[in-house]
Design a protein around this motif. Structure first.
Motif, PDB file in Angstrom:
ATOM      1  N   THR A   1       0.834  -1.206   0.000  1.00  0.00           N
ATOM      2  CA  THR A   1       0.000   0.000   0.000  1.00  0.00           C
ATOM      3  C   THR A   1       0.867   1.252   0.000  1.00  0.00           C
ATOM      4  OG1 THR A   1      -1.479  -1.279   1.379  1.00  0.00           O
ATOM      5  CG2 THR A   1      -1.991   1.047   1.111  1.00  0.00           C
TER       6      THR A   1
ATOM      7  N   LYS B   1      -8.265   5.601  -8.130  1.00  0.00           N
ATOM      8  CA  LYS B   1      -9.360   4.717  -8.530  1.00  0.00           C
ATOM      9  C   LYS B   1      -8.843   3.562  -9.388  1.00  0.00           C
ATOM     10  CE  LYS B   1     -12.852   6.040 -11.100  1.00  0.00           C
ATOM     11  NZ  LYS B   1     -13.565   7.196 -11.675  1.00  0.00           N
TER      12      LYS B   1
ATOM     13  N   GLN C   1      -7.019   0.977  -7.468  1.00  0.00           N
ATOM     14  CA  GLN C   1      -7.952   0.146  -6.709  1.00  0.00           C
ATOM     15  C   GLN C   1      -8.616  -0.886  -7.620  1.00  0.00           C
ATOM     16  OE1 GLN C   1      -8.068   0.200  -3.364  1.00  0.00           O
ATOM     17  NE2 GLN C   1      -9.267  -1.659  -3.663  1.00  0.00           N
TER      18      GLN C   1
ATOM     19  N   ASP D   1      -8.336  -4.926  -7.186  1.00  0.00           N
ATOM     20  CA  ASP D   1      -9.498  -5.828  -7.153  1.00  0.00           C
ATOM     21  C   ASP D   1      -9.402  -6.877  -8.251  1.00  0.00           C
ATOM     22  OD1 ASP D   1     -10.407  -4.321  -5.094  1.00  0.00           O
ATOM     23  OD2 ASP D   1     -11.784  -3.110  -6.306  1.00  0.00           O
TER      24      ASP D   1
END
Lengths: 260, 302
Positions: B94, B110, B113, B117
């Motif tokens: 992270t 975004k 992320q 995912d």
């Protein structure tokens, strides 16, 4: 030339070693300033009168003791270790391990990378010596007000600081020059340790005193600072040496091929 | 518009190591597979594109910018995934992704992320503790998160499990549709075969072939391996006008190459025979590669 995010990253990744070195030196200067009051030093002088050589060196005054033991030994060794570790880690280790590929795949030039690393290096050493100076005078003023001549202590700290800038110049240049940690350490740490050994040996006997001329450590002449002799030129050489080595390091790193 | 252009690039490390007179181009929106045995010069070529090495002669440019002089400008538009991921120590995934975003002046996380995912990644662990596959995923996120125009990927699927490899192939297809230009070195034939418009093959530092997708996909031909029960059937089929590539008398096997338009003819011819098995042979790059890799070994022996 300077990248703030990289600078913050460098502070974070070198915090541990900085705190260890800065912490130890702060504690040591604090102890020296609080323990070696005039009374204690008189006692030591009395008891060791008969000894052929006083292992603590000149302890006639607090400032002489600080110059000999603290700046001549503890600060010298600890700050050398800092310069060797961090100097190597900033450039050569990153190239050797391959993480330089990660750094240089960011929108940043090589010069921005090296100059930002250098700014970190210099400012961390500055902080280190500022801390030593601050802790030193605060403790001395609390425990034995008036015993420590502030201007002399300041010049000693500044001189030692310039010496370590020059040493950091050596390790930084070695780090920029080589792509392998081992070579960078061989030159950077090797030369630094050689300076240290030459300095120690030169003081041991007259026949070895010629070694004074091959080590940069003698350019920081604490006796001259304490006794009010001339030392400005020598300190200037240390500062200039540091600057030249930094610039050479940045220049070399900009032009070389990287095995990434 | 040309995304990547390499002209007569030479870097001689001595001892026949290095790259010699390498030239190829990647147009905008093109995916190019970069293939070659280990030590052939793939990484050396990529090193020049990233501005890590200075060309001895020739030039390398990305988006019309010189790779050696203007690497900072280039890096803004390039996503790079090195063959061996090495991250700065003592960071969690992270932190690394955040550091990446800061260095690139990226406010919007975004996309990263989405990628996290997509690859089912948990980046909160320290990178030192991560497995090879996890590190690779972090590397992929770092390479794609700023939505770069050009992607340079050195063996991008090493360490990924088959499921993740197919996710990755999917990602490449999406990026291609967005008009990204991609240079991808790989050993995985299927990955290259399914995604690339062009294949550049390098061997011993020299480009030995540049193929288009049509050439290597061989789209309108299929190869079947047919096994017969009886020798008569085996022999009679050989008199039909099929293109027979290989005959195995002991196994009563034939390898037949056929235009897809002729498929019905083959089926009709086989309908009257006693066929034990019929299998489609994946005519793939793999055959090409194997020959080409073996050639390398052969040269070594000499």
């Amino acid at each position: 030339m300077f990248n703030k995010s990289l600078f913050i990253h460098l502070i974070k990744s070198n915090t541990k070693v900085f705190l260890i070195i800065a912490g130890s030196l702060s504690v040591l200067i604090g102890i020296i300033m609080s323990v070696f009051t005039p009374e204690t030093m008189n006692e030591i002088a009395q008891t060791s009168m008969d000894a052929p050589i006083n292992p603590l060196g000149d302890i006639s005054t607090l400032i002489a003791f600080t110059a000999n033991q603290f700046f001549g030994n503890f600060a010298l060794i600890f700050a050398m270790i800092y310069s060797i570790i961090v100097g190597n880690k900033l450039i050569a280790e990153q190239v050797d391990k391959g993480s330089m590929a990660y750094h240089l795949s960011m929108p940043i030039t090589r010069t921005e990378y090296t100059v930002t690393s250098l700014i970190y290096f210099v400012s961390s050493i500055t902080t280190l010596f500022a801390l030593i100076f601050g802790v030193g005078i605060s403790v001395a003023e609390l425990v034995q007000p008036g015993e420590l001549p502030l201007d002399t202590f300041f010049m000693l700290t500044l001189g030692s600081f310039l010496l370590h800038l020059a040493i950091s110049g050596v390790t930084f240049f070695a780090s920029c020059l080589f792509n392998r940690s081992s070579y960078s350490l061989a030159l950077g740490a090797g030369l630094t340790i050689f300076f240290f050994a030459a300095n120690m040996l030169s003081g041991m006997s007259d026949s070895l005193s010629i070694l004074e001329n091959v080590t940069i450590i003698t350019l920081f002449d604490s006796d001259a600072i304490i006794q009010g002799g001339s030392y400005g030129a020598h300190l200037f050489i240390l500062g200039a040496l540091a600057l030249v080595l930094y610039l050479m390091g940045v220049g070399v790193f900009k032009r070389k091929d990287l095995p990434l | 518009m040309t995304a990547i252009s390499i002209q007569n690039l030479t870097k001689d490390y001595g001892n026949h190591k290095g790259i010699f007179d390498v030239s190829f181009q990647i147009e905008k929106g093109e995916v190019v597979g970069f293939l070659g045995p280990n030590g052939a010069g793939k990484t050396t070529t990529i090193r020049h594109l990233m501005g890590f090495s200075k060309p001895q002669s020739g030039t390398a440019s990305v988006l019309k910018l010189n790779c050696w002089n203007e690497s900072k400008e280039i890096q803004k538009h390039v996503g790079y995934l090195p063959a061996e991921m090495a991250f700065p120590e003592n960071m969690t995934g992270t932190q690394l992704i955040q550091h990446n975003a800061k260095m690139r002046g990226l406010c919007d996380l975004k996309r990263s992320q989405q990628l996290i995912d997509m690859f089912n990644l948990d980046p909160s662990a320290p990178i030192k503790r991560m497995s090879k596959g996890m590190k690779q995923k972090v590397g992929i996120v770092c390479a794609f998160m700023h939505d770069p125009k050009v992607l340079i990927l050195d063996e991008p699927t090493t360490g990924l499990d088959p499921l993740m490899q197919s996710v990755f192939v999917q990602l490449i297809r999406e990026e291609k549709q967005k008009g990204k230009s991609i240079l991808m070195s790989s050993h995985l034939f299927e990955e290259i075969e399914g995604t690339c418009d062009q294949i550049v093959m390098i061997k011993q530092g020299k480009i030995i072939s540049i193929m288009n997708a049509q050439e290597f996909n061989n789209a309108d031909k299929t190869i079947f391996k047919v096994t017969f029960q009886h020798i008569e059937d085996f022999q009679s089929i050989q008199h039909n006008n099929f293109n027979i590539l290989d005959i195995n008398k002991e196994g009563l096997q034939l390898v037949i190459e056929i235009e897809d338009t002729q498929l019905n003819n083959l089926i009709r011819a086989l309908a009257a025979k006693h066929v034990v098995s019929i299998r489609e042979m994946k005519y793939s790059l793999e055959d090409n590669f194997m020959n080409f890799y073996r050639g390398e070994n052969h040269d070594h022996v000499q």
